[in-house]
Design an enzyme around this catalytic site. Structure first.
Site, PDB file in Angstrom:
ATOM      1  N   HIS A 248       0.877  -1.187   0.001  1.00  0.00           N
ATOM      2  CA  HIS A 248      -0.151  -0.014  -0.083  1.00  0.00           C
ATOM      3  C   HIS A 248       0.979   1.178   0.126  1.00  0.00           C
ATOM      4  CE1 HIS A 248       1.025  -0.516   4.221  1.00  0.00           C
ATOM      5  NE2 HIS A 248       0.262   0.521   4.616  1.00  0.00           N
TER       6      HIS A 248
ATOM      7  N   HIS B 285       1.143   3.860   1.931  1.00  0.00           N
ATOM      8  CA  HIS B 285       1.635   4.519   3.290  1.00  0.00           C
ATOM      9  C   HIS B 285       3.105   4.974   3.335  1.00  0.00           C
ATOM     10  CE1 HIS B 285      -2.229   4.093   5.885  1.00  0.00           C
ATOM     11  NE2 HIS B 285      -2.140   5.238   5.133  1.00  0.00           N
TER      12      HIS B 285
ATOM     13  N   ASP C  90       5.610   4.630   5.457  1.00  0.00           N
ATOM     14  CA  ASP C  90       6.574   3.757   5.951  1.00  0.00           C
ATOM     15  C   ASP C  90       6.782   2.596   5.064  1.00  0.00           C
ATOM     16  OD1 ASP C  90       3.851   3.363   6.720  1.00  0.00           O
ATOM     17  OD2 ASP C  90       4.731   1.903   8.340  1.00  0.00           O
ATOM     18  N   HIS C  91       6.068   2.401   3.952  1.00  0.00           N
ATOM     19  CA  HIS C  91       6.126   1.242   2.980  1.00  0.00           C
ATOM     20  C   HIS C  91       6.816   1.579   1.757  1.00  0.00           C
ATOM     21  CE1 HIS C  91       3.779  -1.578   5.644  1.00  0.00           C
ATOM     22  NE2 HIS C  91       3.326  -0.529   6.139  1.00  0.00           N
TER      23      HIS C  91
ATOM     24  N   HIS D 113      -7.600  -2.064   5.712  1.00  0.00           N
ATOM     25  CA  HIS D 113      -6.534  -1.050   6.039  1.00  0.00           C
ATOM     26  C   HIS D 113      -7.486   0.257   6.045  1.00  0.00           C
ATOM     27  CE1 HIS D 113      -3.216   0.664   8.002  1.00  0.00           C
ATOM     28  NE2 HIS D 113      -2.659   1.035   6.848  1.00  0.00           N
TER      29      HIS D 113
ATOM     30  N   ASP E 173      -0.707  -3.932   5.952  1.00  0.00           N
ATOM     31  CA  ASP E 173      -1.090  -3.463   6.972  1.00  0.00           C
ATOM     32  C   ASP E 173      -2.651  -3.938   7.091  1.00  0.00           C
ATOM     33  OD1 ASP E 173       1.291  -2.527   7.571  1.00  0.00           O
ATOM     34  OD2 ASP E 173       0.564  -0.508   7.670  1.00  0.00           O
TER      35      ASP E 173
END
Length: 309
Positions: free
Chosen positions: A63, A65, A67-68, A145, A216
Site C-alpha cells: 500500500h 503509506h 513507511d512502506h 486497512h 497492514d
C-alpha cells in the site's frame, strides 16, 4: 529460499527497527531476489546484508503509506550505480498510484535510470493472479486497512521428481542419453532385453513452498484465504493483547488476531512483523509468548533476521 527482514517496525523507525521492507531470496531457485515494500532507509539496511541490488528483479508494494514506500526513490537510484552489463530491468507491482509516485520522485530529483521499470498497478477489481512464471505464481487480495492495501500469496510450483542415478547404474543402465529419456518419463529397453520402467526410478514430485506476505490490515477473512496452508505467514502485529479496539480504529491487528488468522488458515509458521516502537525487548517477548497460546509456531522477527524455508 529465504526471507530476510530489512525493516520490522511500524509507522516510523526506532533505534532497533527500521520501517517496513523484506526480501524473498530465490537465488537457488531462479537467481532472483523479490522485495516486498521499501520503507525509508531500506537501501541502508541492505548494506548490512549480502543482497546485491541488481538481483532484485521484482518489487511488490502492499500500500502507499509512507513507511512502506519512502525508500523507493533512493533504492531505485542507487540500483543504477553498477556496471552497464549488470543493469537489469525491474518488474513493479502495487496499487494504482505507485507508478506516478515513483516516476514523479525520479523526475523531480533528476534521477536517470539505465534500466526499465515495468509497472503492474492494481485496484480491487484487478486482483487475483497478478504474476506467473514457469516456477512461481503470485496471487493478491485486498485487505482491510485505512487505505487500499494488498496481501500477496507466493506459490512455488511443484518441483519435478529427481532421478535415482545410483539405482539406474545398479540396474545396468549406462550413463548417457538413456538417463535423459528416463528422466523425461520414457520407458527404455536395454541391449540385454531388460525393460526399465521410468516411474520406478523417479521420485514423486516435491510440493512447492507457499509464502504469504500481508500488508497492514485489520483481522479479515482475506488474510485466511491468502494464508491457507502457507509454509510461512507474515502478519503484522502493530498492537498487543487487549488492544483490539484501538487496533481496529487504526486499521491494524494485534498479535492475538494474527495468531488466530494463522490457526484458521492452518499455516505452518507465523512471523509477527510491523512492531510498534513502544514495544521493547521484554514486551516483544511477551507479545510472541501471548500469540503462542493461540498458535504455537509463532516467531516475532527482528531487523536483518533471515528465515529459511
Amino acid at each position: 529460499m529465504e526471507l530476510q527482514f530489512l525493516g520490522t517496525g511500524a509507522g516510523q523507525p526506532s533505534k532497533s527497527r527500521n520501517v517496513s521492507s523484506l526480501v524473498l531470496k530465490l537465488l537457488d531457485e531462479i537467481n532472483e531476489v523479490w522485495m516486498f515494500d521499501c520503507g525509508e532507509g531500506t537501501q541502508r539496511q541492505i548494506l548490512e546484508t549480502t543482497i546485491k541490488p541488481r538481483k532484485v528483479k521484482r518489487i511488490f508494494i502492499t500500500h502507499l503509506h509512507g513507511d512502506h514506500i519512502f525508500g523507493l526513490p533512493g533504492f531505485l537510484a542507487s540500483r543504477a550505480f553498477q556496471a552497464n552489463e549488470e543493469q537489469t530491468d525491474l518488474e513493479f507491482y502495487g496499487p494504482i498510484g505507485i507508478r506516478s509516485y515513483v516516476l514523479n520522485s525520479l523526475r523531480l530529483s533528476g534521477a536517470r535510470l539505465p534500466y526499465r521499470i515495468h509497472f503492474h498497478e492494481f485496484d480491487e477489481n484487478s486482483l487475483g493472479k497478478v504474476m506467473e512464471t514457469d516456477k512461481f505464481v503470485v496471487y493478491a487480495e485486498k485487505l482491510d486497512h485505512t487505505i487500499f492495501c494488498i496481501g500477496y500469496r507466493v506459490m512455488q510450483k511443484d518441483l519435478e521428481g529427481t532421478l535415482d542415478s545410483e539405482a539406474l547404474k545398479a540396474a545396468g543402465v549406462p550413463f548417457g542419453p538413456l538417463f535423459g529419456k528416463i528422466k523425461s518419463g520414457q520407458d527404455v529397453v536395454l541391449d540385454d532385453g531388460t525393460k526399465i520402467i521410468a516411474k520406478d526410478y523417479i521420485s514423486a514430485p516435491k510440493k512447492g513452498k507457499i509464502i504469504t506476505i500481508l500488508g497492514d490490515t485489520r483481522k479479515t477473512d482475506a488474510s485466511v484465504r491468502l494464508g491457507l496452508g502457507a509454509d510461512i505467514l507474515v502478519h503484522e502485529s502493530t498492537y498487543g493483547k487487549g488492544d483490539e479496539k484501538i487496533a481496529r480504529k487504526h486499521g491494524h491487528s494485534t498479535n492475538m488476531q494474527a495468531a488466530q488468522i494463522a490457526k484458521e488458515a492452518s499455516a505452518k509458521m507465523l512471523l509477527l512483523n510491523h512492531i510498534s516502537a513502544r514495544f521493547l525487548g521484554r514486551e516483544c517477548k511477551q507479545i510472541e509468548n501471548d500469540a503462542k497460546t493461540v498458535f504455537e509456531n509463532t516467531h516475532l522477527v527482528k531487523d536483518l533476521e533471515e528465515i529459511s524455508l
